[in-house]
Design an enzyme around this catalytic site. Structure first.
Site, PDB file in Angstrom:
ATOM      1  N   CYS A   1      -2.566  25.924 -55.670  1.00 46.57           N
ATOM      2  CA  CYS A   1      -1.758  26.926 -56.364  1.00 46.57           C
ATOM      3  C   CYS A   1      -0.253  26.757 -56.157  1.00 46.57           C
ATOM      4  CB  CYS A   1      -2.236  28.320 -55.952  1.00 46.57           C
ATOM      5  SG  CYS A   1      -1.719  29.642 -57.097  1.00 46.57           S
TER       6      CYS A   1
ATOM      7  N   GLU B   1      -8.771  28.402 -56.784  1.00 45.07           N
ATOM      8  CA  GLU B   1      -8.347  29.042 -55.546  1.00 45.07           C
ATOM      9  C   GLU B   1      -9.104  30.360 -55.385  1.00 45.07           C
ATOM     10  OE1 GLU B   1      -4.132  30.340 -53.414  1.00 45.07           O
ATOM     11  OE2 GLU B   1      -4.324  30.559 -55.584  1.00 45.07           O
TER      12      GLU B   1
ATOM     13  N   LYS C   1      -3.987  25.488 -47.449  1.00 42.20           N
ATOM     14  CA  LYS C   1      -2.790  25.646 -48.285  1.00 42.20           C
ATOM     15  C   LYS C   1      -1.533  25.711 -47.414  1.00 42.20           C
ATOM     16  CE  LYS C   1      -1.017  28.827 -51.849  1.00 42.20           C
ATOM     17  NZ  LYS C   1      -1.338  30.076 -52.580  1.00 42.20           N
TER      18      LYS C   1
END
Length: 286
Positions: A156, A43, A115
């Protein structure tokens, strides 16, 4: 499908995209030299910068982003599928996308994923994060079919939302991914158990490249990039927070074998939602 080698690239991205791109070039080259045909980076590969003003000074739209351009060139040079775990992309509306890319060996973008889940938390010792103040959350999950496997993309904090990974597995994902910049505090507590849990409950490989160490902007990330097999075993790990490359053999037949032993994806059943039933009963007695 035939087995293949996958690599996870551990980085310590700083505040200058140019320097991070040079590190990217070196580590992707190491992964390709080790025989990897799929290479994943963490990330925020392009920049870790918690100062909002300085972040916006460096941001570019996708068509002008240096990380995307470098990734396309590297994918072609090394003939690999290169998965940029994410990088910050300017959206032109005062918001930013935390966007992952998968580049094909011809340099074309095979997939994009923004995300979904924003890291808005208050941890111990005064550590607090509000990703939603800067980033616009994604609205769609993402699968990409590569020649050797179907891969589900996540980033994440997404790892804490098992329904996302279950949906990807039900859609045929054999490899699940969660490239990350886990804080040291949360990583020490939860990193390994979350990675192994997502692998076990879905009978899938999990590959998660990570940021590690003390970054230029002052934050500290956990490192420990991992590759987990469908039985929940750690088959490769960078057991530290330094920049590194880890490689493991991925065999899609192992996914089928794990799902045959414990067919929980097939055995799942619908059920009444307890909260909805309770609410209905309360309305009836009111």
């Amino acid at each position: 499908m035939a087995s293949f080698k996958a690599a996870a690239v551990q980085m310590r991205s700083g505040t200058e995209p140019g320097a991070n791109i040079e590190t990217l070039r070196r580590l992707v080259g190491e992964a390709a030299a080790a025989g990897a045909s799929y290479v994943q980076t963490p990330e925020m590969t392009g920049m870790i910068q918690k100062d909002r003003a300085r972040l916006f000074e460096q941001l570019k739209p996708e068509a002008e982003d240096g990380v995307v351009a470098a990734a396309a060139e590297l994918a072609k040079r090394h003939a690999v599928h290169l998965h940029i775990g994410s990088t910050a992309i300017a959206l032109g509306d005062g918001k930013v996308a935390n966007r992952a890319f998968v580049l094909a060996p011809d340099g074309a973008i095979a997939a994009r994923y923004d995300k979904i889940h924003m890291f808005d938390v208050d941890l111990d010792n005064g550590e607090s994060w509000r990703e939603s103040a800067v980033y616009r959350p994604g609205e769609a999950s993402c699968l990409v079919d590569l020649p050797f496997a179907r891969i589900g993309l996540a980033v994440c904090y997404d790892i804490r939302f098992p329904h996302l990974f279950r949906d990807l597995a039900l859609a045929g994902a054999e490899v699940l991914t969660a490239p990350a910049a886990f804080t040291r505090q949360t990583g020490e507590a939860h990193w390994h158990v979350l990675q192994r849990a997502r692998a076990i409950e879905n009978g899938a490989y999990v590959i998660s490249a990570a940021q590690g160490g003390l970054h230029e902007d002052g934050r500290e990330t956990y490192g420990h990039s991992v590759i987990i097999d469908p039985w929940g075993r750690v088959i490769a790990e960078a057991d530290h927070d330094e920049p590194a490359v880890i490689v493991a053999e991925i065999d899609p037949a192992t996914v089928a074998a794990a799902r045959a032993k414990i067919p929980n994806l097939k055995n799942a059943r619908g059920y009444q939602n307890a909260a909805a039933v309770h609410s209905a009963e309360q309305r009836q007695t009111a």
